[in-house]
Design a protein around this motif. Structure first.
Motif, PDB file in Angstrom:
ATOM      1  N   SER A 152       0.851  -1.181   0.000  1.00 41.31           N
ATOM      2  CA  SER A 152       0.000   0.000   0.000  1.00 41.31           C
ATOM      3  C   SER A 152       0.894   1.241   0.000  1.00 41.31           C
ATOM      4  CB  SER A 152      -0.899  -0.002   1.240  1.00 41.31           C
ATOM      5  OG  SER A 152      -0.121  -0.087   2.419  1.00 41.31           O
ATOM      6  N   ARG A 153       0.331   2.388  -0.350  1.00 39.69           N
ATOM      7  CA  ARG A 153       1.133   3.621  -0.358  1.00 39.69           C
ATOM      8  C   ARG A 153       1.647   3.902   1.059  1.00 39.69           C
ATOM      9  NH1 ARG A 153       2.317   7.390  -3.829  1.00 39.69           N
ATOM     10  NH2 ARG A 153       0.875   6.557  -5.393  1.00 39.69           N
ATOM     11  N   GLY A 154       2.938   4.227   1.139  1.00 40.61           N
ATOM     12  CA  GLY A 154       3.580   4.409   2.422  1.00 40.61           C
ATOM     13  C   GLY A 154       4.109   3.111   3.011  1.00 40.61           C
ATOM     14  N   GLY A 155       3.914   2.005   2.283  1.00 40.71           N
ATOM     15  CA  GLY A 155       4.329   0.701   2.777  1.00 40.71           C
ATOM     16  C   GLY A 155       5.819   0.452   2.611  1.00 40.71           C
ATOM     17  N   VAL A 156       6.300  -0.573   3.315  1.00 41.23           N
ATOM     18  CA  VAL A 156       7.733  -0.872   3.373  1.00 41.23           C
ATOM     19  C   VAL A 156       7.976  -2.359   3.142  1.00 41.23           C
ATOM     20  CG1 VAL A 156       9.789  -0.895   4.852  1.00 41.23           C
ATOM     21  CG2 VAL A 156       8.199   1.031   4.973  1.00 41.23           C
ATOM     22  N   LEU A 157       8.984  -2.651   2.324  1.00 50.97           N
ATOM     23  CA  LEU A 157       9.508  -4.004   2.154  1.00 50.97           C
ATOM     24  C   LEU A 157      10.836  -4.115   2.890  1.00 50.97           C
ATOM     25  CD1 LEU A 157       9.990  -6.803   0.620  1.00 50.97           C
ATOM     26  CD2 LEU A 157      11.138  -5.411  -1.127  1.00 50.97           C
ATOM     27  N   LEU A 158      11.010  -5.184   3.661  1.00 51.12           N
ATOM     28  CA  LEU A 158      12.282  -5.494   4.313  1.00 51.12           C
ATOM     29  C   LEU A 158      12.662  -6.914   3.926  1.00 51.12           C
ATOM     30  CD1 LEU A 158      11.573  -4.142   7.912  1.00 51.12           C
ATOM     31  CD2 LEU A 158      13.023  -3.053   6.184  1.00 51.12           C
TER      32      LEU A 158
END
Length: 225
Positions: A152-158
C-alpha cells in the motif's frame, strides 16, 4: 525462547525439511523489532519457513500477519510455532501470485532463497529453502518485481539477502518498479555449511576470492512513497 546475543527471539521448533533460523533470520528479526511501523500494520511474510519473522512481526504489534510458503511442511511448522508463541498468524501454502490477490500490505518481510547454486532449485527437499539458481536470484527477482503491487502507499519491504546474490541488482529493480530502496543493515558473517559446500564452485565462477569464507548479509528496504 531462542536467545542470540542479548536478544530473545520467538520459540522456534523445526521439523525435518524446514529451514531452521540462522544468522539471516535473526538479522531480519532485529530489524523488525526496532521499527514502529509494524504497530497496527497489515504484514506479509513471504517464504516464511519456520515462521520466525511473521511471529516477530505479530509480537511487534502487527494488526494482521499473513505468512506464505510453497512448502506444506513449512506452513504446518510455522503455524505450530505461531501457536506456541501465542500470536495469530494466517499461514498459507502459496506463491507471490497468491499473496498479490490478498494484498495490499503495509509491510512485507522476507528471507527468501538467495544462495547461488549450480543445481536445479526445483523439486522437493530442504535445499529449496536456499538454492536460487546460478545467480541466486530466482526468488529475489520475483519479489523485487512484485513488491510495488503488494504494498500500500507508504508501505515498506524489508528483505534479507547475501552479497553473492547481487545487492545492487535488487536495489536497481526495486527503484525501477517505483520504490525508494536502500541497504539499512549490513553484517559480515562466516560461511555456514551450505556456503562452504558452494565455495569451490563460487571460486571457479569468479564470484568468490580464493580462500575467502565470509559473506556480507544485508537488509534491503523498499519504500512506497
Amino acid at each position: 525462547m531462542t536467545t542470540a546475543g542479548e536478544r530473545t527471539y520467538p520459540s522456534i521448533f523445526v521439523d525435518d525439511g524446514v529451514y531452521a533460523p540462522q544468522v539471516d533470520s535473526f538479522l531480519l528479526c532485529n530489524e523488525i523489532a526496532r521499527r514502529s511501523s509494524f504497530s497496527g500494520a497489515r504484514v506479509l511474510d513471504m517464504c516464511t519457513g519456520s515462521g520466525i519473522a511473521a511471529i516477530e512481526a505479530a509480537r511487534n504489534g502487527a494488526r494482521e500477519v499473513f505468512a506464505y510458503d510453497i512448502s506444506e511442511r513449512a506452513v504446518a511448522c510455522a503455524g505450530a510455532n505461531a501457536a506456541t508463541n501465542g500470536v495469530d498468524v494466517d499461514v498459507r501454502v502459496g506463491t507471490l501470485r497468491d499473496a498479490v490477490d490478498e494484498g495490499p500490505f503495509d509491510v512485507i518481510v522476507s528471507n527468501p532463497p538467495y544462495v547461488p547454486s549450480p543445481h536445479d532449485p526445483s523439486g522437493a527437499g530442504l535445499h529449496r529453502a536456499w538454492d536460487a539458481g546460478d545467480r541466486g536470484r530466482i526468488v529475489l527477482d520475483l519479489l523485487c518485481s512484485s513488491a510495488f503491487r503488494l504494498l500500500s502507499r507508504g508501505g515498506v519491504l524489508l528483505m534479507v539477502q547475501s552479497e553473492f546474490s547481487d545487492t545492487e541488482e535488487s536495489l536497481r529493480q526495486l527503484r525501477l518498479s517505483g520504490l525508494r530502496a536502500g541497504v539499512v543493515r549490513r553484517q559480515t558473517v562466516e560461511f555456514g555449511p551450505v556456503m562452504y559446500q558452494r565455495a569451490s564452485w563460487l571460486e571457479a565462477m569468479g564470484k568468490l576470492e580464493i580462500d575467502c569464507r565470509q559473506e556480507e548479509l544485508v537488509i534491503i528496504e523498499g519504500y512506497f512513497p
